[in-house]
Design an enzyme around this catalytic site. Structure first.
Site, PDB file in Angstrom:
ATOM      1  N   GLU A  91       0.800  -1.208   0.000  1.00 58.50           N
ATOM      2  CA  GLU A  91       0.000   0.000   0.000  1.00 58.50           C
ATOM      3  C   GLU A  91       0.839   1.266   0.000  1.00 58.50           C
ATOM      4  O   GLU A  91       1.951   1.303   0.526  1.00 58.50           O
ATOM      5  CB  GLU A  91      -0.928  -0.009   1.215  1.00 58.50           C
ATOM      6  CG  GLU A  91      -1.944  -1.115   1.070  1.00 58.50           C
ATOM      7  CD  GLU A  91      -3.036  -1.055   2.114  1.00 58.50           C
ATOM      8  OE1 GLU A  91      -3.959  -1.866   2.012  1.00 58.50           O
ATOM      9  OE2 GLU A  91      -2.970  -0.219   3.009  1.00 58.50           O
ATOM     10  N   CYS A 104       3.447   8.221   1.452  1.00 54.99           N
ATOM     11  CA  CYS A 104       3.951   7.181   2.361  1.00 54.99           C
ATOM     12  C   CYS A 104       4.119   5.909   1.543  1.00 54.99           C
ATOM     13  O   CYS A 104       3.157   5.392   0.971  1.00 54.99           O
ATOM     14  CB  CYS A 104       2.930   7.000   3.490  1.00 54.99           C
ATOM     15  SG  CYS A 104       3.396   5.718   4.655  1.00 54.99           S
ATOM     16  N   CYS A 111       6.698  -7.859   6.621  1.00 54.44           N
ATOM     17  CA  CYS A 111       7.884  -7.387   7.346  1.00 54.44           C
ATOM     18  C   CYS A 111       8.350  -8.469   8.297  1.00 54.44           C
ATOM     19  O   CYS A 111       7.528  -9.151   8.922  1.00 54.44           O
ATOM     20  CB  CYS A 111       7.554  -6.119   8.132  1.00 54.44           C
ATOM     21  SG  CYS A 111       8.988  -5.438   9.005  1.00 54.44           S
ATOM     22  N   CYS A 115       6.810  -6.433  14.851  1.00 57.86           N
ATOM     23  CA  CYS A 115       6.432  -5.626  16.013  1.00 57.86           C
ATOM     24  C   CYS A 115       5.012  -5.995  16.461  1.00 57.86           C
ATOM     25  O   CYS A 115       4.137  -6.231  15.630  1.00 57.86           O
ATOM     26  CB  CYS A 115       6.512  -4.140  15.683  1.00 57.86           C
ATOM     27  SG  CYS A 115       8.169  -3.637  15.224  1.00 57.86           S
ATOM     28  N   CYS A 118       1.887  -3.877  15.109  1.00 55.72           N
ATOM     29  CA  CYS A 118       1.851  -3.524  13.685  1.00 55.72           C
ATOM     30  C   CYS A 118       1.213  -4.649  12.885  1.00 55.72           C
ATOM     31  O   CYS A 118       1.642  -5.806  12.971  1.00 55.72           O
ATOM     32  CB  CYS A 118       3.278  -3.283  13.198  1.00 55.72           C
ATOM     33  SG  CYS A 118       3.373  -3.023  11.413  1.00 55.72           S
ATOM     34  N   GLY A 165       6.766  -2.649   5.697  1.00 56.28           N
ATOM     35  CA  GLY A 165       8.127  -3.147   5.604  1.00 56.28           C
ATOM     36  C   GLY A 165       9.159  -2.308   6.328  1.00 56.28           C
ATOM     37  O   GLY A 165       8.918  -1.165   6.686  1.00 56.28           O
ATOM     38  N   LEU A 220      10.961   4.198  18.303  1.00 58.38           N
ATOM     39  CA  LEU A 220      11.509   3.873  19.627  1.00 58.38           C
ATOM     40  C   LEU A 220      10.494   3.089  20.469  1.00 58.38           C
ATOM     41  O   LEU A 220      10.780   1.992  20.921  1.00 58.38           O
ATOM     42  CB  LEU A 220      11.942   5.174  20.315  1.00 58.38           C
ATOM     43  CG  LEU A 220      12.830   5.040  21.544  1.00 58.38           C
ATOM     44  CD1 LEU A 220      14.100   4.267  21.267  1.00 58.38           C
ATOM     45  CD2 LEU A 220      13.164   6.427  22.104  1.00 58.38           C
TER      46      LEU A 220
HETATM   47  N1  SAH Z   1       9.396  -0.419   9.493  1.00 57.25           N
HETATM   48  C1  SAH Z   1       9.579   0.966   9.683  1.00 57.25           C
HETATM   49  C2  SAH Z   1       8.681   1.823   8.828  1.00 57.25           C
HETATM   50  C3  SAH Z   1       7.259   1.373   8.655  1.00 57.25           C
HETATM   51  S1  SAH Z   1       6.210   1.485  10.061  1.00 57.25           S
HETATM   52  C4  SAH Z   1       9.427   1.335  11.145  1.00 57.25           C
HETATM   53  O1  SAH Z   1       8.990   0.489  11.932  1.00 57.25           O
HETATM   54  O2  SAH Z   1       9.775   2.453  11.493  1.00 57.25           O
HETATM   55  C5  SAH Z   1       5.939   3.232  10.182  1.00 57.25           C
HETATM   56  C6  SAH Z   1       5.522   3.696  11.569  1.00 57.25           C
HETATM   57  O3  SAH Z   1       4.202   3.238  11.888  1.00 57.25           O
HETATM   58  C7  SAH Z   1       6.437   3.185  12.650  1.00 57.25           C
HETATM   59  O4  SAH Z   1       6.791   4.181  13.563  1.00 57.25           O
HETATM   60  C8  SAH Z   1       5.574   2.155  13.309  1.00 57.25           C
HETATM   61  O5  SAH Z   1       5.992   1.937  14.608  1.00 57.25           O
HETATM   62  C9  SAH Z   1       4.212   2.767  13.223  1.00 57.25           C
HETATM   63  N2  SAH Z   1       3.122   1.808  13.426  1.00 57.25           N
HETATM   64  C10 SAH Z   1       3.106   0.496  13.091  1.00 57.25           C
HETATM   65  N3  SAH Z   1       1.937  -0.061  13.449  1.00 57.25           N
HETATM   66  C11 SAH Z   1       1.190   0.906  14.020  1.00 57.25           C
HETATM   67  C12 SAH Z   1      -0.127   0.956  14.571  1.00 57.25           C
HETATM   68  N4  SAH Z   1      -0.893  -0.131  14.572  1.00 57.25           N
HETATM   69  N5  SAH Z   1      -0.558   2.129  15.053  1.00 57.25           N
HETATM   70  C13 SAH Z   1       0.213   3.216  15.020  1.00 57.25           C
HETATM   71  N6  SAH Z   1       1.461   3.241  14.505  1.00 57.25           N
HETATM   72  C14 SAH Z   1       1.941   2.100  14.018  1.00 57.25           C
HETATM   73 FE1  SF4 Z   2       7.786  -3.164  12.963  1.00 54.54          FE
HETATM   74 FE2  SF4 Z   2       7.886  -1.302  11.033  1.00 54.54          FE
HETATM   75 FE3  SF4 Z   2       7.988  -3.924  10.425  1.00 54.54          FE
HETATM   76 FE4  SF4 Z   2       5.723  -2.899  11.301  1.00 54.54          FE
HETATM   77  S1  SF4 Z   2       6.740  -2.383   9.408  1.00 54.54           S
HETATM   78  S2  SF4 Z   2       6.682  -4.834  11.962  1.00 54.54           S
HETATM   79  S3  SF4 Z   2       6.469  -1.349  12.765  1.00 54.54           S
HETATM   80  S4  SF4 Z   2       9.498  -2.773  11.600  1.00 54.54           S
END
Ligand code: SAH
Ligand code: SF4
Length: 375
Positions: A91, A104, A111, A115, A118, A165, A220
């Protein structure tokens, strides 16, 4: 197999042209046609010699990812779903604001970091996108929007690698894509307006500072290793202290004089006053070593499989105030595109149900093609 010219930055295209026995400056012309004018047919590139156009038709093509669907939110946010094959889709989200247009972009299908909060992470890892697939998203969005808005000047002023990703786990494809975004013959975006967001792939942050320093956002989400190990499993490999030291090194090369720390606000998990305090201690204790940062608090966008909840708004505000009172620049991210599931971490919720994705892609493609034809 012929080469997809969206796979190259200008230097790569120059090498390609040389291999065809052409002078390097031809690559500049070609690059401008593709990225500045949105051309994909060589016959449209009127100032290229006929002989070159014929050669290109044999050895090259300009192929964008197929669009599966387009959703427009009430607030003007647009979300596109692109088919990347094998039942996977990624997306891209366009966020219009008064003074800028932000795109974006996704860097991987799925990924591997996983996390907890996510939805992309929950989906697992499918594969890295190629440079062409990363750049396709910008190429398509920029030229679609220009046509749709009937403007000839640039619509997208900012790019954030915050889609699906972990961009720094797809480094080889990422860097040429970033270079094409920055190139004056490409999209001409300022380094300060291209942001790589990372969960903290320490060695690649260092490499990025050498190869292509752009604005850096670091996810973070926690003030301690114990909590971050749990939320962002990559922390077990690259713990907070190592990550902060890397951020300090990056700042020496960065186009901005701060790193943005993203912090997803999770109810009862990382949003307590004591945790704000720990965060303040953490960054202040590194300020002497040169850490300059801003905080961006992201209200969690819930999805059922996470088992987590969004912090109440009052707690987000209180957390922000605590950081601000300690002198840390802190913003709370506005959620955009909520009604079309385009908010952070909701991306590709659509493709979780893999068994039906192919059927849905076919259905949605029919709809989008109709929509595109109507414009
Ligand atoms: N992988 C990279 C970039 C993609 S995620 C990263 O983790 O930074 C982009 C941002 O969206 C990151 O800060 C991530 O922590 C945040 N994010 C992921 N899932 C989320 C959710 N369910 N609600 C709010 N922010 C989220
Ligand atoms: Fe974590 Fe970013 Fe991958 Fe989602 S896209 S699992 S926030 S590293």
């Amino acid at each position: 197999m012929t080469a997809n010219l969206l796979d190259f930055d200008l230097e790569g295209l120059a090498v390609f042209c040389e291999r065809l026995g052409e002078r390097r400056f031809r690559a500049t012309q070609l690059f401008r046609w593709i990225h500045q004018k949105g051309a994909s047919q060589f016959d449209d590139m009127s100032d290229l010699a006929k002989s070159l156009r014929e050669k290109l038709k044999v050895h090259a093509h300009v192929q964008c990812l197929p669009v599966v669907s387009q959703h427009v939110s009430a607030d003007g946010t647009i979300k596109w779903l692109f088919d990347v094959g094998g039942g996977n889709a990624v997306e891209t989200v366009f966020i219009p604001e008064d003074d800028r247009g932000t795109l974006c972009i996704s860097s991987q299908a799925g990924c591997a970091v996983g996390c907890r909060f996510c939805s992309t992470g929950h989906q697992g890892f499918s594969r890295n996108l190629t440079t062409a697939e990363i750049l396709s998203q910008l190429w398509f969005a920029e030229h679609f929007l220009r046509k749709h808005l009937k403007v000839s000047e640039r619509v997208i002023s900012n790019v954030v690698m915050m889609g699906m990703g972990e961009p720094l786990q797809n480094y080889t494809a990422l860097v040429p894509a970033l270079k094409a975004m920055l190139d004056d013959h490409g999209y001409g975006l300022s380094r300060r307006r291209v942001t790589v967001s990372t969960s903290g792939v320490v060695p690649m942050i260092d490499r990025l500072s050498m190869d292509c320093p752009v604005a850096l956002a670091v996810s973070l989400h926690a003030p301690t290793d114990a909590l971050r190990d749990n939320l962002v499993p990559l922390n077990q490999k690259y713990p907070i202290e190592e990550l902060l030291q890397t951020c300090i090194r990056y700042l020496a090369h960065a186009p901005r004089d701060f790193i943005t720390f993203e912090y997803c606000m999770l109810d009862g998990v990382n949003d307590q006053p004591s945790q704000a305090n720990a965060l303040i201690q953490l960054v202040q204790s590194h300020a002497r070593q040169g850490l300059r940062c801003k905080f961006n608090l992201i209200p969690f966008n819930p999805f059922p499989a996470s088992g987590l909840l969004r912090s109440p708004q009052a707690r987000v505000q209180a957390f922000a105030k605590q950081l601000q009172d300690a002198g840390l620049v802190t913003t709370v991210r506005k959620t955009r595109g909520d009604d079309i599931d385009a908010a952070c971490g909701q991306l590709a919720g659509d493709v979780q149900d893999r068994t039906h994705v192919k059927v849905r892609i076919a259905q949605q493609r029919t709809i989008i093609l109709r929509e595109l034809n109507e414009h």
